[in-house]
Design a protein around this motif. Structure first.
Motif, PDB file in Angstrom:
ATOM      1  N   ALA A 203       0.852  -1.190   0.000  1.00 27.23           N
ATOM      2  CA  ALA A 203       0.000   0.000   0.000  1.00 27.23           C
ATOM      3  C   ALA A 203       0.888   1.240   0.000  1.00 27.23           C
ATOM      4  O   ALA A 203       1.720   1.414   0.893  1.00 27.23           O
ATOM      5  CB  ALA A 203      -0.911  -0.005   1.224  1.00 27.23           C
ATOM      6  N   LEU A 204       0.721   2.073  -0.995  1.00 30.63           N
ATOM      7  CA  LEU A 204       1.533   3.275  -1.104  1.00 30.63           C
ATOM      8  C   LEU A 204       0.916   4.407  -0.289  1.00 30.63           C
ATOM      9  O   LEU A 204      -0.297   4.448  -0.084  1.00 30.63           O
ATOM     10  CB  LEU A 204       1.666   3.687  -2.568  1.00 30.63           C
ATOM     11  CG  LEU A 204       2.402   2.669  -3.446  1.00 30.63           C
ATOM     12  CD1 LEU A 204       2.354   3.088  -4.905  1.00 30.63           C
ATOM     13  CD2 LEU A 204       3.850   2.505  -2.989  1.00 30.63           C
ATOM     14  N   PRO A 205       1.730   5.350   0.188  1.00 26.90           N
ATOM     15  CA  PRO A 205       1.208   6.403   1.047  1.00 26.90           C
ATOM     16  C   PRO A 205       0.295   7.373   0.306  1.00 26.90           C
ATOM     17  O   PRO A 205       0.374   7.539  -0.913  1.00 26.90           O
ATOM     18  CB  PRO A 205       2.473   7.119   1.546  1.00 26.90           C
ATOM     19  CG  PRO A 205       3.529   6.780   0.560  1.00 26.90           C
ATOM     20  CD  PRO A 205       3.204   5.414   0.055  1.00 26.90           C
ATOM     21  N   GLU A 206      -0.561   8.020   1.080  1.00 28.41           N
ATOM     22  CA  GLU A 206      -1.368   9.121   0.565  1.00 28.41           C
ATOM     23  C   GLU A 206      -0.433  10.233   0.113  1.00 28.41           C
ATOM     24  O   GLU A 206       0.630  10.437   0.695  1.00 28.41           O
ATOM     25  CB  GLU A 206      -2.292   9.614   1.676  1.00 28.41           C
ATOM     26  CG  GLU A 206      -3.171  10.781   1.318  1.00 28.41           C
ATOM     27  CD  GLU A 206      -3.961  11.306   2.508  1.00 28.41           C
ATOM     28  OE1 GLU A 206      -4.547  12.406   2.376  1.00 28.41           O
ATOM     29  OE2 GLU A 206      -3.967  10.630   3.552  1.00 28.41           O
ATOM     30  N   LEU A 207      -0.840  10.962  -0.924  1.00 27.84           N
ATOM     31  CA  LEU A 207      -0.010  12.032  -1.466  1.00 27.84           C
ATOM     32  C   LEU A 207      -0.509  13.399  -1.011  1.00 27.84           C
ATOM     33  O   LEU A 207      -1.717  13.635  -0.917  1.00 27.84           O
ATOM     34  CB  LEU A 207       0.000  11.974  -2.995  1.00 27.84           C
ATOM     35  CG  LEU A 207       0.658  10.719  -3.593  1.00 27.84           C
ATOM     36  CD1 LEU A 207       0.410  10.653  -5.094  1.00 27.84           C
ATOM     37  CD2 LEU A 207       2.151  10.701  -3.299  1.00 27.84           C
ATOM     38  N   ALA A 208       0.419  14.303  -0.731  1.00 29.66           N
ATOM     39  CA  ALA A 208       0.090  15.675  -0.334  1.00 29.66           C
ATOM     40  C   ALA A 208       1.233  16.589  -0.773  1.00 29.66           C
ATOM     41  O   ALA A 208       2.302  16.118  -1.174  1.00 29.66           O
ATOM     42  CB  ALA A 208      -0.125  15.762   1.175  1.00 29.66           C
ATOM     43  N   TRP A 209       1.027  17.900  -0.677  1.00 29.47           N
ATOM     44  CA  TRP A 209       2.076  18.855  -1.016  1.00 29.47           C
ATOM     45  C   TRP A 209       2.845  19.238   0.242  1.00 29.47           C
ATOM     46  O   TRP A 209       2.317  19.150   1.359  1.00 29.47           O
ATOM     47  CB  TRP A 209       1.487  20.083  -1.704  1.00 29.47           C
ATOM     48  CG  TRP A 209       0.971  19.740  -3.066  1.00 29.47           C
ATOM     49  CD1 TRP A 209      -0.327  19.481  -3.400  1.00 29.47           C
ATOM     50  CD2 TRP A 209       1.744  19.539  -4.248  1.00 29.47           C
ATOM     51  NE1 TRP A 209      -0.414  19.142  -4.727  1.00 29.47           N
ATOM     52  CE2 TRP A 209       0.840  19.177  -5.282  1.00 29.47           C
ATOM     53  CE3 TRP A 209       3.098  19.644  -4.547  1.00 29.47           C
ATOM     54  CZ2 TRP A 209       1.259  18.914  -6.585  1.00 29.47           C
ATOM     55  CZ3 TRP A 209       3.518  19.378  -5.843  1.00 29.47           C
ATOM     56  CH2 TRP A 209       2.607  19.021  -6.851  1.00 29.47           C
ATOM     57  N   PRO A 210       4.102  19.643   0.116  1.00 30.12           N
ATOM     58  CA  PRO A 210       4.951  19.875   1.294  1.00 30.12           C
ATOM     59  C   PRO A 210       4.412  20.878   2.305  1.00 30.12           C
ATOM     60  O   PRO A 210       4.744  20.800   3.488  1.00 30.12           O
ATOM     61  CB  PRO A 210       6.277  20.359   0.689  1.00 30.12           C
ATOM     62  CG  PRO A 210       6.328  19.708  -0.654  1.00 30.12           C
ATOM     63  CD  PRO A 210       4.903  19.721  -1.139  1.00 30.12           C
ATOM     64  N   THR A 211       3.594  21.839   1.866  1.00 31.72           N
ATOM     65  CA  THR A 211       3.091  22.855   2.805  1.00 31.72           C
ATOM     66  C   THR A 211       1.733  22.497   3.396  1.00 31.72           C
ATOM     67  O   THR A 211       1.173  23.289   4.152  1.00 31.72           O
ATOM     68  CB  THR A 211       2.965  24.220   2.105  1.00 31.72           C
ATOM     69  OG1 THR A 211       2.150  24.073   0.943  1.00 31.72           O
ATOM     70  CG2 THR A 211       4.329  24.757   1.708  1.00 31.72           C
TER      71      THR A 211
END
Length: 494
Positions: A203-211
Motif C-alpha cells: 500500500a503506497l502512502p497518501e499524497l500531499a504537497w509539502p506545505t
C-alpha cells in the motif's frame, strides 16, 4: 512569542531551527551522525538510532531553549530512501539511502527491460538509476524476502517522522516523484500498474504537497519529544528541495547549488522536460516541476582528504587558495562513490592525474575542489541541453563557508552565484514550509547577502582543464569498472 520549528535529517548531520514569524532565527541545534556502509555500494541509516534519536535530541534542545510557543513544524530529510516498516511504522531493517547506495544495479537493468527505458523516462520523468526507489524495492524482495513480506509501509526520512508524530501515512508529491517507476509525473499520481508490478500488494502512502498540514503531534509523540500535543505538522519533503525553499528558489529559472556531503542542484520549471542524464521531478509547489542533478560526493571527498593528509579545513582552504587555477597540473575525478548525474555510473571511481613528487596537500585539496566544480558545470550543461535555463544561481550549504569553493565553482562555470544571508539550509526551509502552511508570507525571510562574480580570465584558464576532465572519465572508465568489480569480489554480497 510564536515560532516555527524546522528539522532536517541529513546524510552526516541533523539540524534544527526555531524561527519567528518575521524570519529571525532564535535558536539552532545540530547533531552529527554517521552512515553505515556494510558492503561496497551499500549506504544505510538506522532510522531509530539516527532519524528518531536526532529528532528527539534536537526538539528537546530547541523547545526547551526557545522560550516560545511553537505554532508549526515541518521536517525534511535525505531522499529518496527506502525504509521498510511494519504497519505500526517500526523499521524492519536499516534504511537504504538515496543514489549513493548502488546495490540494485541488476534490478535497474531488469526493470528497464520490463517496462522499457524510454517509457520509464517519459512517464516517470527520470531514468531508472541508483537514485530510484523501485529497483531497491525489487532488490529487497529478492535478497531479503522475509523483510519484504512483512513490509506494510514505504517510508522516507520525512514521512517516517511524520508517521511517528501523527500516525499519518503520507508522502509529498516531490518525494513520490523520485520513487521511479512508481509515480506518473504528468498525472501527479501513483502509477498503480507499475507499482503493483514492482512491489505487489504494498500500500503506497497518501499524497500531499509539502506545505499541507497533514496531522498534529499525538500525546505519545509529545511525551517523547517535548513538543506540544496538537502541534500542526506539515508533509515536509526531501532535504534538497527544502534547502531550495530556504533561499527562495521557487520561480521558473531559479536554480540552487547545494554544497554538502554530496553536491545537489535543483532548477525550477513550469513543465516537465525529461532528460536521460537528469532527474525530472515535481516541484515543492503545485504547478511546478524541477530538473535535479546530484553528484555522489563533494564534501565527502574533502573530508576524506582532510582525514588522510591531516590539518583542519581552515588550514587546507588557506593553503589551497595560494595555489593557482589548475592545481599546478593536477586533474581529479571526484567519483569516489561512483557518480550520479549526468553519468549514472555506479562503477565510476576517483582519479588523480598528473601527480609528481612536488605536489603536496595544498594542490591535492584544490584539485578536489576543482574536480567538483567541473562536475557542477557538467550538470548545468546537461540542464541546458534538456531545455532548462538557469537565470539565477543561488549557493547554499556548509561548503559555501570560507569563500574558496564557491569562487572556484563560479570561475569554472563562468556564472555568478548569490549567497543568502543564512546558509543553515534545509531546516530553515522547513520552518518556511511550516509558516507558509500557517498562512504567513516568508518571501523576505532570507535575503541575498553577497554575490560571487567570476573573473573571466580565470574562467578562460579553466577551459582546457574542463575539456580534459570530460575526456579523463572516458579514458579511465574501463579501468575503473574493472577495479569496481575487484572491490565487489573482495566484499561479495550475502
Amino acid at each position: 512569542m510564536s515560532v516555527f520549528l524546522g528539522i532536517d535529517i541529513g546524510t552526516s548531520a541533523s539540524k534544527g531551527v526555531l524561527v519567528r514569524a518575521d524570519g529571525t532565527v532564535v535558536a539552532r541545534a545540530e547533531r552529527a551522525h554517521a552512515v553505515s556502509t556494510p558492503r561496497p555500494g551499500w549506504v544505510e541509516h538506522d532510522a531509530e538510532a539516527v532519524w528518531w534519536s536526532d529528532f528527539i535530541a534536537i526538539t528537546t534542545e530547541l523547545v526547551g531553549a526557545g522560550g516560545a510557543d511553537v505554532d508549526g513544524l515541518a521536517v525534511s530529510g535525505i531522499g529518496p530512501c527506502l525504509l521498510p516498516a511494519d504497519g505500526a511504522g517500526n523499521p524492519l531493517r536499516p534504511a537504504v539511502l538515496y543514489g549513493v547506495d548502488t546495490r540494485a544495479t541488476a534490478e535497474i537493468a531488469e526493470l528497464n527491460a520490463e517496462f522499457g527505458a524510454d517509457a520509464v523516462l517519459d512517464r516517470a520523468g527520470s531514468p531508472l538509476t541508483s537514485q530510484a526507489v523501485g529497483p531497491k524495492l525489487r532488490w529487497l524482495a529478492r535478497h531479503e524476502p522475509r523483510v519484504a513480506d512483512r513490509t506494510e509501509l514505504l517510508l522516507m526520512a520525512s514521512s517516517f517522522l511524520v508517521h511517528r508524530l501523527t500516525g499519518r501515512y503520507v508522502l509529498d508529491h516531490q518525494s513520490a516523484s523520485q520513487c521511479v517507476p512508481l509515480y506518473d509525473l504528468r498525472k501527479r499520481e501513483w502509477a498503480a500498474d507499475w507499482a503493483e508490478a514492482v512491489a505487489p500488494g504494498l500500500a503506497l502512502p497518501e499524497l500531499a504537497w509539502p506545505t499541507e498540514i497533514v496531522g498534529r503531534v499525538s500525546t505519545a509523540a509529545a511525551a517523547a519529544t517535548g513538543l506540544p500535543a496538537g502541534l500542526p505538522v506539515t508533509t515536509g519533503t526531501i532535504d534538497a528541495w527544502a534547502e531550495a525553499e530556504s533561499v527562495g528558489v521557487r520561480a521558473p529559472g531559479d536554480a540552487m547549488v547545494m554544497y554538502g556531503t554530496t553536491m545537489f542542484l535543483v532548477q525550477v520549471l513550469t513543465e516537465p522536460v525529461p532528460h536521460p542524464g537528469l532527474w525530472g521531478t515535481c516541484g515543492t509547489w503545485p504547478g511546478t516541476y524541477t530538473l535535479a542533478a546530484g553528484m555522489a560526493t563533494s564534501g565527502a571527498v574533502t573530508e576524506w582528504l582532510r582525514d588522510l593528509v591531516g590539518g583542519d579545513y581552515t588550514e587546507l582552504v588557506t593553503e589551497a587558495a595560494a595555489v593557482p587555477a589548475g592545481s599546478r597540473g593536477l586533474l581529479a575525478l571526484p567519483y569516489f562513490a561512483g557518480e550520479r548525474t549526468p553519468l549514472f555510473d555506479p562503477d565510476a571511481r576517483g582519479v588523480v592525474a598528473g601527480l609528481t613528487l612536488r605536489h603536496g596537500r595544498a594542490e591535492l585539496y584544490r584539485a578536489a575542489l576543482e574536480s567538483i566544480a567541473y562536475g557542477v558545470r557538467h550538470n548545468l550543461e546537461a540542464m541546458t541541453e534538456a531545455g532548462g535555463q538557469a537565470r539565477r544561481l543561488v549557493a547554499v550549504g556548509g561548503g559555501t563557508k570560507g569563500g574558496l569553493w564557491t569562487r572556484i565553482v563560479s570561475e569554472v562555470t563562468g556564472l555568478p552565484q548569490q549567497l543568502p544571508a543564512d546558509t543553515v539550509g534545509a531546516c530553515l526551509g522547513d520552518a518556511m514550509l511550516a509558516a507558509t502552511a500557517a498562512g504567513l508570507d516568508t518571501s523576505a525571510w532570507n535575503p541575498v547577502a553577497d554575490t560571487v562574480v567570476p573573473d573571466p580570465a580565470r574562467t578562460a584558464d579553466y577551459e582546457p582543464y574542463y575539456r580534459r576532465y570530460r575526456e579523463l572519465y572516458t579514458a579511465t572508465a574501463e579501468i575503473a569498472h574493472f577495479l569496481a568489480a575487484e572491490q565487489r569480489r573482495a566484499h561479495p554480497p550475502s
